[in-house]
Design a protein around this motif. Structure first.
Motif, PDB file in Angstrom:
ATOM      1  N   GLY A 113       4.407  40.278 -16.736  1.00 54.76           N
ATOM      2  CA  GLY A 113       4.506  40.830 -18.076  1.00 54.76           C
ATOM      3  C   GLY A 113       4.929  42.285 -18.027  1.00 54.76           C
ATOM      4  N   ALA A 114       4.584  43.042 -19.077  1.00 52.57           N
ATOM      5  CA  ALA A 114       4.932  44.463 -19.166  1.00 52.57           C
ATOM      6  C   ALA A 114       6.431  44.680 -19.108  1.00 52.57           C
ATOM      7  CB  ALA A 114       4.222  45.274 -18.079  1.00 52.57           C
ATOM      8  N   VAL A 115       7.186  43.806 -19.786  1.00 57.56           N
ATOM      9  CA  VAL A 115       8.639  43.949 -19.841  1.00 57.56           C
ATOM     10  C   VAL A 115       9.122  43.725 -21.277  1.00 57.56           C
ATOM     11  CG1 VAL A 115       9.099  43.290 -17.454  1.00 57.56           C
ATOM     12  CG2 VAL A 115       8.979  41.530 -19.202  1.00 57.56           C
ATOM     13  N   GLY A 116      10.231  44.366 -21.605  1.00 56.41           N
ATOM     14  CA  GLY A 116      10.842  44.170 -22.915  1.00 56.41           C
ATOM     15  C   GLY A 116      12.326  44.438 -22.842  1.00 56.41           C
ATOM     16  N   TYR A 117      13.049  43.946 -23.854  1.00 58.48           N
ATOM     17  CA  TYR A 117      14.509  44.140 -23.892  1.00 58.48           C
ATOM     18  C   TYR A 117      14.894  44.190 -25.363  1.00 58.48           C
ATOM     19  CZ  TYR A 117      19.288  43.550 -21.963  1.00 58.48           C
ATOM     20  OH  TYR A 117      20.592  43.725 -21.577  1.00 58.48           O
ATOM     21  N   LEU A 118      15.234  45.382 -25.838  1.00 57.34           N
ATOM     22  CA  LEU A 118      15.644  45.581 -27.227  1.00 57.34           C
ATOM     23  C   LEU A 118      17.073  46.102 -27.272  1.00 57.34           C
ATOM     24  CD1 LEU A 118      12.434  47.297 -28.682  1.00 57.34           C
ATOM     25  CD2 LEU A 118      13.078  44.879 -28.816  1.00 57.34           C
ATOM     26  N   GLY A 161       1.045  45.862 -21.127  1.00 57.14           N
ATOM     27  CA  GLY A 161       1.176  44.640 -20.347  1.00 57.14           C
ATOM     28  C   GLY A 161       1.798  43.479 -21.085  1.00 57.14           C
ATOM     29  N   GLY A 162       2.210  43.694 -22.344  1.00 56.65           N
ATOM     30  CA  GLY A 162       2.792  42.623 -23.141  1.00 56.65           C
ATOM     31  C   GLY A 162       4.298  42.531 -22.981  1.00 56.65           C
ATOM     32  N   THR A 163       4.924  41.766 -23.874  1.00 54.18           N
ATOM     33  CA  THR A 163       6.369  41.568 -23.834  1.00 54.18           C
ATOM     34  C   THR A 163       6.939  41.710 -25.233  1.00 54.18           C
ATOM     35  OG1 THR A 163       6.119  39.183 -24.135  1.00 54.18           O
ATOM     36  CG2 THR A 163       6.250  39.974 -21.872  1.00 54.18           C
ATOM     37  N   VAL A 164       8.196  42.143 -25.311  1.00 56.59           N
ATOM     38  CA  VAL A 164       8.907  42.198 -26.591  1.00 56.59           C
ATOM     39  C   VAL A 164      10.401  42.056 -26.295  1.00 56.59           C
ATOM     40  CG1 VAL A 164       8.926  44.738 -26.541  1.00 56.59           C
ATOM     41  CG2 VAL A 164       9.344  43.536 -28.685  1.00 56.59           C
ATOM     42  N   PHE A 165      11.030  41.053 -26.953  1.00 54.71           N
ATOM     43  CA  PHE A 165      12.438  40.771 -26.708  1.00 54.71           C
ATOM     44  C   PHE A 165      13.177  40.605 -28.019  1.00 54.71           C
ATOM     45  CE2 PHE A 165      10.684  39.948 -22.647  1.00 54.71           C
ATOM     46  CZ  PHE A 165      11.702  40.115 -21.730  1.00 54.71           C
ATOM     47  N   ASP A 166      14.350  41.226 -28.105  1.00 53.16           N
ATOM     48  CA  ASP A 166      15.209  41.058 -29.269  1.00 53.16           C
ATOM     49  C   ASP A 166      15.632  39.590 -29.374  1.00 53.16           C
ATOM     50  OD1 ASP A 166      18.138  40.982 -30.476  1.00 53.16           O
ATOM     51  OD2 ASP A 166      17.175  42.817 -31.196  1.00 53.16           O
ATOM     52  N   PRO A 167      15.721  39.045 -30.594  1.00 57.76           N
ATOM     53  CA  PRO A 167      16.133  37.644 -30.751  1.00 57.76           C
ATOM     54  C   PRO A 167      17.461  37.316 -30.083  1.00 57.76           C
ATOM     55  CG  PRO A 167      15.241  38.469 -32.815  1.00 57.76           C
ATOM     56  CD  PRO A 167      15.318  39.650 -31.873  1.00 57.76           C
ATOM     57  N   GLU A 208       8.851  31.249 -29.792  1.00 57.18           N
ATOM     58  CA  GLU A 208      10.012  32.142 -29.903  1.00 57.18           C
ATOM     59  C   GLU A 208       9.631  33.433 -30.615  1.00 57.18           C
ATOM     60  OE1 GLU A 208      14.550  32.279 -31.752  1.00 57.18           O
ATOM     61  OE2 GLU A 208      13.443  30.394 -31.698  1.00 57.18           O
ATOM     62  N   LEU A 209       8.836  33.323 -31.676  1.00 56.25           N
ATOM     63  CA  LEU A 209       8.403  34.518 -32.401  1.00 56.25           C
ATOM     64  C   LEU A 209       7.430  35.344 -31.562  1.00 56.25           C
ATOM     65  CD1 LEU A 209       8.028  32.914 -35.937  1.00 56.25           C
ATOM     66  CD2 LEU A 209       9.789  34.536 -35.190  1.00 56.25           C
ATOM     67  N   MET A 210       6.612  34.686 -30.755  1.00 56.20           N
ATOM     68  CA  MET A 210       5.757  35.411 -29.823  1.00 56.20           C
ATOM     69  C   MET A 210       6.602  36.217 -28.844  1.00 56.20           C
ATOM     70  SD  MET A 210       2.932  32.419 -29.082  1.00 56.20           S
ATOM     71  CE  MET A 210       2.285  33.174 -27.583  1.00 56.20           C
ATOM     72  N   ALA A 211       7.720  35.616 -28.389  1.00 57.36           N
ATOM     73  CA  ALA A 211       8.611  36.305 -27.454  1.00 57.36           C
ATOM     74  C   ALA A 211       9.235  37.545 -28.084  1.00 57.36           C
ATOM     75  CB  ALA A 211       9.706  35.352 -26.972  1.00 57.36           C
ATOM     76  N   GLU A 212       9.395  37.519 -29.405  1.00 57.91           N
ATOM     77  CA  GLU A 212       9.944  38.683 -30.107  1.00 57.91           C
ATOM     78  C   GLU A 212       8.887  39.761 -30.314  1.00 57.91           C
ATOM     79  OE1 GLU A 212      11.789  37.343 -33.699  1.00 57.91           O
ATOM     80  OE2 GLU A 212      13.013  35.853 -32.656  1.00 57.91           O
ATOM     81  N   GLY A 213       7.659  39.493 -29.859  1.00 58.28           N
ATOM     82  CA  GLY A 213       6.594  40.482 -29.953  1.00 58.28           C
ATOM     83  C   GLY A 213       5.851  40.476 -31.271  1.00 58.28           C
ATOM     84  N   HIS A 231      -3.477  37.608 -21.776  1.00 53.21           N
ATOM     85  CA  HIS A 231      -2.765  37.239 -20.555  1.00 53.21           C
ATOM     86  C   HIS A 231      -2.068  35.888 -20.738  1.00 53.21           C
ATOM     87  CE1 HIS A 231      -1.639  37.319 -16.428  1.00 53.21           C
ATOM     88  NE2 HIS A 231      -2.396  36.303 -16.072  1.00 53.21           N
ATOM     89  N   ARG A 232      -2.741  34.940 -21.385  1.00 55.52           N
ATOM     90  CA  ARG A 232      -2.118  33.634 -21.626  1.00 55.52           C
ATOM     91  C   ARG A 232      -0.904  33.790 -22.525  1.00 55.52           C
ATOM     92  NH1 ARG A 232      -6.190  29.096 -23.510  1.00 55.52           N
ATOM     93  NH2 ARG A 232      -7.022  30.740 -24.844  1.00 55.52           N
ATOM     94  N   ARG A 233      -0.993  34.689 -23.488  1.00 51.92           N
ATOM     95  CA  ARG A 233       0.138  34.914 -24.397  1.00 51.92           C
ATOM     96  C   ARG A 233       1.348  35.412 -23.610  1.00 51.92           C
ATOM     97  NH1 ARG A 233      -0.613  35.641 -30.023  1.00 51.92           N
ATOM     98  NH2 ARG A 233       1.244  36.429 -31.084  1.00 51.92           N
ATOM     99  N   VAL A 234       1.129  36.368 -22.717  1.00 52.37           N
ATOM    100  CA  VAL A 234       2.212  36.899 -21.890  1.00 52.37           C
ATOM    101  C   VAL A 234       2.792  35.806 -21.010  1.00 52.37           C
ATOM    102  CG1 VAL A 234       2.756  38.472 -19.986  1.00 52.37           C
ATOM    103  CG2 VAL A 234       1.376  39.275 -21.903  1.00 52.37           C
TER     104      VAL A 234
END
Length: 215
Positions: free
Chosen positions: A100-105, A126-132, A160-165, A203-206
């Motif tokens: 985890g602890a990664v994102g891409y916007l 420690g979470g994630t966030v990704f642009d659609p 998918e929405l969880m992946a968008e943070g 942690h499970r969410r990540v």
């Protein structure tokens, strides 16, 4: 929050530094090359790094490769890629260690500073966030043996929405369902992906998001 900024464009780099400082962050290093990013992360151990994809000398994917190298040297080092481009060739490597602890916007889609800062804090914790659009490009590379094959269409939408943070209430508003319904779908996702309660919900969410992005 201690931050390293890596962008070869001076105006953008300095603009990010000022923005972050206005929100109470301490920018411990601001660099313009991938090599300098790796060294800055190793030296300062920041809470999170904000990294552009294209930097010298070839202006292709040096930033992304440097982010992967920084996480190799400092396992789990939080990294938020902030770029004009979707470059998936090394995105899989960022996701591969399941920490985890990664994102891409995408720069041109960040229209709300508060939303950007929330994404930055999410990655730092420690979470994630990704642009659609990034999610969509990663999904194009879907491989055989999809671990998500057992999910219902609604569970895939939620993931998918969880992946968008997005938070549970935000997912509920987007899908026009109750918070309870969202929680039920997320429990179903955890169960089908073999993610156990003792791992903790965050942690499970990540792990669920990483499984989705790597599938």
């Amino acid at each position: 929050m201690r931050v390293v900024v890596a962008d070869d464009a001076v105006l953008i780099r300095e603009g990010l530094v000022r923005l972050l400082e206005e929100f109470g962050c301490e920018v411990v290093a601001a660099v313009g090359t991938g090599d300098d990013l790796v060294e800055a992360v190793a030296e300062h151990r920041p809470d999170v790094s904000v990294v552009d994809v294209r930097m010298p000398p070839t202006f292709t994917d040096e930033g992304l490769r440097a982010a992967v190298e920084a996480r190799r040297r400092i396992p789990g080092a939080p990294v938020l890629i902030l770029s004009q481009y979707v470059e998936v060739s090394y995105a899989d490597d960022l996701l591969a260690d399941a920490r985890g602890a990664v994102g891409y916007l995408l720069k041109d889609r960040v229209v709300d500073v508060e939303e950007f800062m929330e994404g930055l804090r999410r990655v730092a914790s420690g979470g994630t966030v990704f642009d659609p659009q990034v999610v969509a490009q990663l999904m194009v590379r879907r491989r055989r043996g999809d671990p998500l094959a057992s999910l219902t269409p609604r569970e895939r939408e939620v993931l998918e929405l969880m992946a968008e943070g997005r938070s549970n209430p935000a997912i509920g508003r987007r899908l026009v369902v109750t918070d309870g319904a969202v929680e039920k779908h997320i429990r179903g996702i955890f169960t089908k992906l073999g993610l156990h309660a003792e791992d903790g919900d965050q942690h499970r969410r990540v792990l669920a998001v990483l499984a989705y992005l790597r599938s």
